[in-house]
Design a protein around this motif. Structure first.
Motif, PDB file in Angstrom:
ATOM      1  N   ASP A  49      -8.797 -17.638 -41.780  1.00  0.00           N
ATOM      2  CA  ASP A  49      -8.028 -17.573 -43.013  1.00  0.00           C
ATOM      3  C   ASP A  49      -9.028 -17.727 -44.172  1.00  0.00           C
ATOM      4  O   ASP A  49     -10.146 -18.210 -43.966  1.00  0.00           O
ATOM      5  N   ASP A  51      -8.220 -18.649 -48.065  1.00  0.00           N
ATOM      6  CA  ASP A  51      -7.994 -19.715 -49.048  1.00  0.00           C
ATOM      7  C   ASP A  51      -7.907 -21.091 -48.395  1.00  0.00           C
ATOM      8  O   ASP A  51      -7.116 -21.297 -47.477  1.00  0.00           O
ATOM      9  N   HIS A  68      -5.077 -15.278 -55.311  1.00  0.00           N
ATOM     10  CA  HIS A  68      -4.009 -14.969 -56.265  1.00  0.00           C
ATOM     11  C   HIS A  68      -4.164 -15.799 -57.535  1.00  0.00           C
ATOM     12  O   HIS A  68      -4.017 -15.294 -58.638  1.00  0.00           O
ATOM     13  N   GLY A  69      -4.434 -17.080 -57.310  1.00  0.00           N
ATOM     14  CA  GLY A  69      -4.405 -18.039 -58.422  1.00  0.00           C
ATOM     15  C   GLY A  69      -5.484 -17.803 -59.469  1.00  0.00           C
ATOM     16  O   GLY A  69      -5.308 -18.146 -60.643  1.00  0.00           O
ATOM     17  N   GLU A  93       8.018 -22.301 -50.455  1.00  0.00           N
ATOM     18  CA  GLU A  93       7.108 -21.946 -49.352  1.00  0.00           C
ATOM     19  C   GLU A  93       6.869 -23.161 -48.441  1.00  0.00           C
ATOM     20  O   GLU A  93       6.729 -23.020 -47.230  1.00  0.00           O
ATOM     21  N   TYR A  94       6.828 -24.338 -49.020  1.00  0.00           N
ATOM     22  CA  TYR A  94       6.534 -25.543 -48.228  1.00  0.00           C
ATOM     23  C   TYR A  94       7.766 -26.406 -47.958  1.00  0.00           C
ATOM     24  O   TYR A  94       7.645 -27.478 -47.384  1.00  0.00           O
ATOM     25  N   TRP A 111       6.099 -11.992 -53.020  1.00  0.00           N
ATOM     26  CA  TRP A 111       4.957 -11.068 -52.972  1.00  0.00           C
ATOM     27  C   TRP A 111       5.321  -9.741 -53.648  1.00  0.00           C
ATOM     28  O   TRP A 111       4.528  -9.163 -54.363  1.00  0.00           O
ATOM     29  N   SER A 114       5.382 -10.276 -57.424  1.00  0.00           N
ATOM     30  CA  SER A 114       4.038 -10.559 -57.926  1.00  0.00           C
ATOM     31  C   SER A 114       3.182  -9.274 -57.938  1.00  0.00           C
ATOM     32  O   SER A 114       2.508  -8.977 -58.929  1.00  0.00           O
ATOM     33  N   GLY A 163      -3.571 -13.198 -49.278  1.00  0.00           N
ATOM     34  CA  GLY A 163      -3.992 -13.042 -50.678  1.00  0.00           C
ATOM     35  C   GLY A 163      -4.294 -11.584 -50.992  1.00  0.00           C
ATOM     36  O   GLY A 163      -3.558 -10.679 -50.573  1.00  0.00           O
TER      37      GLY A 163
HETATM   38  P1  TMP Z   1      -2.785 -17.537 -47.380  1.00  0.00           P
HETATM   39  O1  TMP Z   1      -3.308 -18.957 -47.282  1.00  0.00           O
HETATM   40  O2  TMP Z   1      -2.012 -17.168 -46.162  1.00  0.00           O
HETATM   41  O3  TMP Z   1      -3.843 -16.564 -47.759  1.00  0.00           O
HETATM   42  O4  TMP Z   1      -1.640 -17.545 -48.521  1.00  0.00           O
HETATM   43  C1  TMP Z   1      -1.789 -17.076 -49.794  1.00  0.00           C
HETATM   44  C2  TMP Z   1      -1.269 -18.057 -50.811  1.00  0.00           C
HETATM   45  O5  TMP Z   1      -1.146 -17.351 -52.080  1.00  0.00           O
HETATM   46  C3  TMP Z   1       0.112 -18.648 -50.543  1.00  0.00           C
HETATM   47  O6  TMP Z   1       0.025 -20.039 -50.304  1.00  0.00           O
HETATM   48  C4  TMP Z   1       0.897 -18.421 -51.829  1.00  0.00           C
HETATM   49  C5  TMP Z   1      -0.140 -17.973 -52.828  1.00  0.00           C
HETATM   50  N1  TMP Z   1       0.348 -17.033 -53.861  1.00  0.00           N
HETATM   51  C6  TMP Z   1       0.008 -17.284 -55.193  1.00  0.00           C
HETATM   52  O7  TMP Z   1      -0.654 -18.279 -55.478  1.00  0.00           O
HETATM   53  N2  TMP Z   1       0.422 -16.408 -56.139  1.00  0.00           N
HETATM   54  C7  TMP Z   1       1.182 -15.293 -55.854  1.00  0.00           C
HETATM   55  O8  TMP Z   1       1.535 -14.518 -56.761  1.00  0.00           O
HETATM   56  C8  TMP Z   1       1.528 -15.059 -54.486  1.00  0.00           C
HETATM   57  C9  TMP Z   1       2.346 -13.864 -54.115  1.00  0.00           C
HETATM   58  C10 TMP Z   1       1.078 -15.949 -53.518  1.00  0.00           C
END
Ligand code: TMP
Length: 309
Positions: A49, A51, A68-69, A93-94, A111, A114, A163
């Motif tokens: 993974d 992030d 994303h952030g 999500e959590y 998603w 966004s 992401g």
């Molecule tokens: P990952 O750990 O599976 O790569 O998950 C991606 C993370 O991105 C998830 O925890 C939610 C986050 N996210 C954002 O921060 N902004 C967004 O616009 C979207 C769609 C997801």
């Protein structure tokens, strides 16, 4: 290290010597290590993974940003709109009280919205480069060593993320200053027009709860694939022959990254970065090895060295 390494002769296992490593079942881990060692390097692949697994959770007292952030579109209205979505959907999500079916629908919604805002807001490739340059993001100590070691030994590394592939690639470019021929990224990939403006996304959306489905796509024989979907390219056949997996993740859901690979042996390494008291039990039962407190990647580097000196 929790448990007594001497009982099973694991006293030599340097990768567990750090105080932040936890192993629930040392017998099982030992068996898996032996199996991997016996079948050799040519059977190994790494699935990671991105992030908070390859990247640090904390950077100078601040939360590290995700792919994303970190993104600033150069269009503050749209950055605000995505931030509002984050505030609404991230707690969902959590949430422990929402069913997985309901949550999956919510994540598809998030998603979808966004990605649409990124297109509507006129994201350019230039904005990605600038966003990465000013982002709070860094690889864990030991990640470069791990990539180098795996490249030297011809072991493929699949970075699997919900992401954004283009941002992950830019982070690799800017932070590592070199490319690795053994690294492949499976993530949401953007399509830009001739003016460098985002116009669409390739293939099926990967969100945080459907990584297992995409693992199946990736493992499918070439003729079953939709082409270069989300970065899955024509080496999937050779990757399918690598039936031993070293999996790196920071969420229990990341274990789904190897679904569909029909692996013989999988050693899973979980990074438990936060909320350790509440999550340790579930992490130690889910992962073979758990590294606590935003640990470095050096334990994993040692593990590969010890498996294949
Ligand atoms: P990952 O750990 O599976 O790569 O998950 C991606 C993370 O991105 C998830 O925890 C939610 C986050 N996210 C954002 O921060 N902004 C967004 O616009 C979207 C769609 C997801």
């Amino acid at each position: 290290f929790c448990g007594n390494p001497n009982v099973i002769g694991m006293e030599e296992q340097g990768f567990l010597q750090a105080s932040e490593a936890v192993v629930a079942d040392t017998d099982l881990l030992k068996k898996k290590l032996e199996a991997m060692r016996l079948s050799g390097l040519q059977k190994l692949q790494v699935i990671a993974d991105f992030d908070a697994t390859l990247t640090r959770y904390w950077i100078d007292g601040r939360r590290g940003q995700t792919s994303h952030g970190l993104l600033k579109q150069g269009n503050p209205d749209y950055d605000d709109k995505r931030e509002e979505l984050y505030k609404y959907y991230h707690p969902l999500e959590y949430s422990p009280t929402i069913s997985i079916e309901e949550k999956t629908k919510l994540m598809e919604e998030w998603w979808g919205k966004s990605h649409s805002l990124l297109i509507e807001g006129g994201l350019t490739f230039d904005a990605i480069k600038q966003s990465v340059a000013s982002a709070t993001i860094a690889f864990r100590e030991g990640v470069v060593e791990l990539f180098e070691l795996l490249e030297e030994r011809d072991v493929p590394v699949l970075i699997f993320s919900a992401g954004l592939a283009d941002i992950i690639e830019e982070v690799l470019r800017q932070k590592l200053h070199r490319s690795f021929k053994n690294i492949r990224i499976v993530s949401n990939r953007m399509v830009f027009d001739d003016n460098g403006c985002l116009v669409s996304f390739k293939g099926k959306t990967i969100h945080s709860l459907n990584k297992n489905e995409h693992a199946l796509d990736m493992a499918a024989p070439l003729h079953d694939q939709l082409g270069d979907v989300n970065g899955a390219t024509n080496d999937s056949a050779s990757v399918r022959k690598r039936t031993n997996v070293l999996l790196l993740g920071d969420h229990i859901g990341d274990l789904g990254m190897s679904d569909g690979l029909n692996y013989d042996t999988r050693i899973s390494v979980g990074f438990l970065n936060d909320n350790i008291e509440n999550s340790l039990d579930s992490y130690r039962n889910a992962f073979d090895i758990v590294y606590l407190n935003d640990a470095s990647m050096l334990g994993v580097v040692k593990l590969v060295h010890q498996l294949f000196p």
